[in-house]
Motif scaffolding. Structure first.
Motif, PDB file in Angstrom:
ATOM      1  N   PRO A  13       3.063 -12.850   2.540  1.00  0.00           N
ATOM      2  CA  PRO A  13       1.914 -12.044   2.941  1.00  0.00           C
ATOM      3  C   PRO A  13       1.830 -10.760   2.131  1.00  0.00           C
ATOM      4  N   MET A  14       0.626 -10.193   2.093  1.00  0.00           N
ATOM      5  CA  MET A  14       0.402  -8.948   1.384  1.00  0.00           C
ATOM      6  C   MET A  14       1.234  -7.846   2.052  1.00  0.00           C
ATOM      7  N   ARG A  15       1.771  -6.944   1.223  1.00  0.00           N
ATOM      8  CA  ARG A  15       2.561  -5.812   1.722  1.00  0.00           C
ATOM      9  C   ARG A  15       2.067  -4.543   1.052  1.00  0.00           C
ATOM     10  N   LYS A  16       2.105  -3.397   1.796  1.00  0.00           N
ATOM     11  CA  LYS A  16       1.699  -2.097   1.259  1.00  0.00           C
ATOM     12  C   LYS A  16       2.844  -1.106   1.400  1.00  0.00           C
ATOM     13  N   ILE A  17       3.007  -0.294   0.370  1.00  0.00           N
ATOM     14  CA  ILE A  17       3.944   0.823   0.413  1.00  0.00           C
ATOM     15  C   ILE A  17       3.160   2.067   0.022  1.00  0.00           C
ATOM     16  N   ILE A  18       3.156   3.054   0.891  1.00  0.00           N
ATOM     17  CA  ILE A  18       2.449   4.301   0.615  1.00  0.00           C
ATOM     18  C   ILE A  18       3.475   5.372   0.303  1.00  0.00           C
ATOM     19  N   GLY A  19       3.261   6.092  -0.803  1.00  0.00           N
ATOM     20  CA  GLY A  19       4.159   7.182  -1.174  1.00  0.00           C
ATOM     21  C   GLY A  19       4.941   6.864  -2.432  1.00  0.00           C
ATOM     22  N   ASP A  20       5.849   7.769  -2.762  1.00  0.00           N
ATOM     23  CA  ASP A  20       6.602   7.577  -4.004  1.00  0.00           C
ATOM     24  C   ASP A  20       7.581   6.412  -3.854  1.00  0.00           C
ATOM     25  N   LEU A  21       8.108   5.976  -4.963  1.00  0.00           N
ATOM     26  CA  LEU A  21       8.989   4.805  -5.005  1.00  0.00           C
ATOM     27  C   LEU A  21      10.402   5.197  -5.398  1.00  0.00           C
ATOM     28  N   SER A  22      10.789   6.424  -5.080  1.00  0.00           N
ATOM     29  CA  SER A  22      12.069   6.944  -5.553  1.00  0.00           C
ATOM     30  C   SER A  22      13.276   6.365  -4.822  1.00  0.00           C
ATOM     31  N   GLN A  23      13.100   5.859  -3.612  1.00  0.00           N
ATOM     32  CA  GLN A  23      14.220   5.288  -2.870  1.00  0.00           C
ATOM     33  C   GLN A  23      14.172   3.764  -2.996  1.00  0.00           C
ATOM     34  N   THR A  24      14.870   3.268  -3.999  1.00  0.00           N
ATOM     35  CA  THR A  24      14.817   1.855  -4.358  1.00  0.00           C
ATOM     36  C   THR A  24      15.107   0.938  -3.181  1.00  0.00           C
ATOM     37  N   SER A  25      16.111   1.249  -2.387  1.00  0.00           N
ATOM     38  CA  SER A  25      16.460   0.365  -1.267  1.00  0.00           C
ATOM     39  C   SER A  25      15.311   0.246  -0.274  1.00  0.00           C
ATOM     40  N   LYS A  26      14.594   1.333  -0.046  1.00  0.00           N
ATOM     41  CA  LYS A  26      13.451   1.290   0.872  1.00  0.00           C
ATOM     42  C   LYS A  26      12.289   0.502   0.262  1.00  0.00           C
ATOM     43  N   VAL A  27      12.099   0.625  -1.040  1.00  0.00           N
ATOM     44  CA  VAL A  27      11.043  -0.133  -1.716  1.00  0.00           C
ATOM     45  C   VAL A  27      11.352  -1.627  -1.641  1.00  0.00           C
ATOM     46  N   LEU A  28      12.587  -2.000  -1.923  1.00  0.00           N
ATOM     47  CA  LEU A  28      12.982  -3.407  -1.863  1.00  0.00           C
ATOM     48  C   LEU A  28      12.793  -3.967  -0.465  1.00  0.00           C
ATOM     49  N   SER A  29      13.152  -3.190   0.531  1.00  0.00           N
ATOM     50  CA  SER A  29      12.996  -3.629   1.915  1.00  0.00           C
ATOM     51  C   SER A  29      11.521  -3.756   2.273  1.00  0.00           C
ATOM     52  N   ALA A  30      10.704  -2.789   1.892  1.00  0.00           N
ATOM     53  CA  ALA A  30       9.277  -2.835   2.201  1.00  0.00           C
ATOM     54  C   ALA A  30       8.578  -3.985   1.488  1.00  0.00           C
ATOM     55  N   LEU A  31       9.018  -4.295   0.275  1.00  0.00           N
ATOM     56  CA  LEU A  31       8.449  -5.434  -0.464  1.00  0.00           C
ATOM     57  C   LEU A  31       8.996  -6.758   0.040  1.00  0.00           C
ATOM     58  N   GLU A  32      10.002  -6.676   0.901  1.00  0.00           N
ATOM     59  CA  GLU A  32      10.688  -7.866   1.408  1.00  0.00           C
ATOM     60  C   GLU A  32      11.287  -8.664   0.258  1.00  0.00           C
ATOM     61  N   LEU A  33      11.888  -7.950  -0.665  1.00  0.00           N
ATOM     62  CA  LEU A  33      12.545  -8.554  -1.806  1.00  0.00           C
ATOM     63  C   LEU A  33      13.938  -8.958  -1.375  1.00  0.00           C
ATOM     64  N   ALA A  34      14.114 -10.219  -1.044  1.00  0.00           N
ATOM     65  CA  ALA A  34      15.366 -10.717  -0.493  1.00  0.00           C
ATOM     66  C   ALA A  34      16.017 -11.716  -1.437  1.00  0.00           C
ATOM     67  N   ILE A  45      -5.927   4.308   1.616  1.00  0.00           N
ATOM     68  CA  ILE A  45      -6.322   5.614   2.147  1.00  0.00           C
ATOM     69  C   ILE A  45      -5.527   6.765   1.545  1.00  0.00           C
ATOM     70  N   ALA A  46      -4.486   6.458   0.782  1.00  0.00           N
ATOM     71  CA  ALA A  46      -3.655   7.492   0.161  1.00  0.00           C
ATOM     72  C   ALA A  46      -3.072   6.943  -1.131  1.00  0.00           C
ATOM     73  N   THR A  47      -2.690   7.869  -2.014  1.00  0.00           N
ATOM     74  CA  THR A  47      -2.028   7.459  -3.245  1.00  0.00           C
ATOM     75  C   THR A  47      -0.744   8.263  -3.390  1.00  0.00           C
ATOM     76  N   PRO A  48       0.228   7.708  -4.076  1.00  0.00           N
ATOM     77  CA  PRO A  48       0.234   6.351  -4.607  1.00  0.00           C
ATOM     78  C   PRO A  48       0.444   5.326  -3.494  1.00  0.00           C
ATOM     79  N   THR A  49      -0.157   4.169  -3.666  1.00  0.00           N
ATOM     80  CA  THR A  49       0.053   3.027  -2.776  1.00  0.00           C
ATOM     81  C   THR A  49       0.338   1.812  -3.643  1.00  0.00           C
ATOM     82  N   LEU A  50       1.403   1.109  -3.307  1.00  0.00           N
ATOM     83  CA  LEU A  50       1.756  -0.123  -3.988  1.00  0.00           C
ATOM     84  C   LEU A  50       1.389  -1.286  -3.086  1.00  0.00           C
ATOM     85  N   LEU A  51       0.677  -2.245  -3.641  1.00  0.00           N
ATOM     86  CA  LEU A  51       0.237  -3.420  -2.895  1.00  0.00           C
ATOM     87  C   LEU A  51       0.831  -4.660  -3.540  1.00  0.00           C
TER      88      LEU A  51
END
Length: 111
Positions: A85-106, A73-79
């Motif tokens: 499970p599938m994960r979505k991040i809506i918005g810019d990717l400038s805050q790496t720690s938040k992107v890693l957390s949202a992607l569940e990159l552990a 429903i909005a861009t940019p969106t990372l899927l």
């Protein structure tokens, strides 16, 4: 021979596993912002998933049916489509720690 684990201790996908991460970046047009988001995504992937990721960029202006299929429903969106499970991040990717957390990159659990 020890196989690398595919999940972290909390059951989330493991960044160190051999699995290839599949990502779709939904954008609207070819703007400088689009190029910046793609650059940020590649930097994150190279640092945390080097050699184990694939990125497809989908322009919703050119392929609205794909955006509709994934309820974008909005861009940019990372899927993240794999690992599940599938994960979505809506918005810019400038805050790496938040992107890693949202992607569940552990980090992986070690035995």
């Amino acid at each position: 021979m020890n196989a690398k684990p595919t999940q972290s201790t909390n059951g989330k996908p493991c960044a160190d596993s051999a699995d290839k991460w599949e990502l779709i970046l939904f954008v609207a047009g070819k703007s400088p912002k689009t190029q910046q988001v793609m650059h940020q995504l590649v930097q994150i992937c190279e640092e945390h998933l080097a050699g184990r990721y694939g990125i497809v960029m989908s322009d919703i202006l050119e392929s609205p049916e794909q955006a509709f299929a994934f309820d974008i429903i909005a861009t940019p969106t990372l899927l993240r489509t794999h690992p599940e499970p599938m994960r979505k991040i809506i918005g810019d990717l400038s805050q790496t720690s938040k992107v890693l957390s949202a992607l569940e990159l552990a980090p992986c659990a070690t035995g």
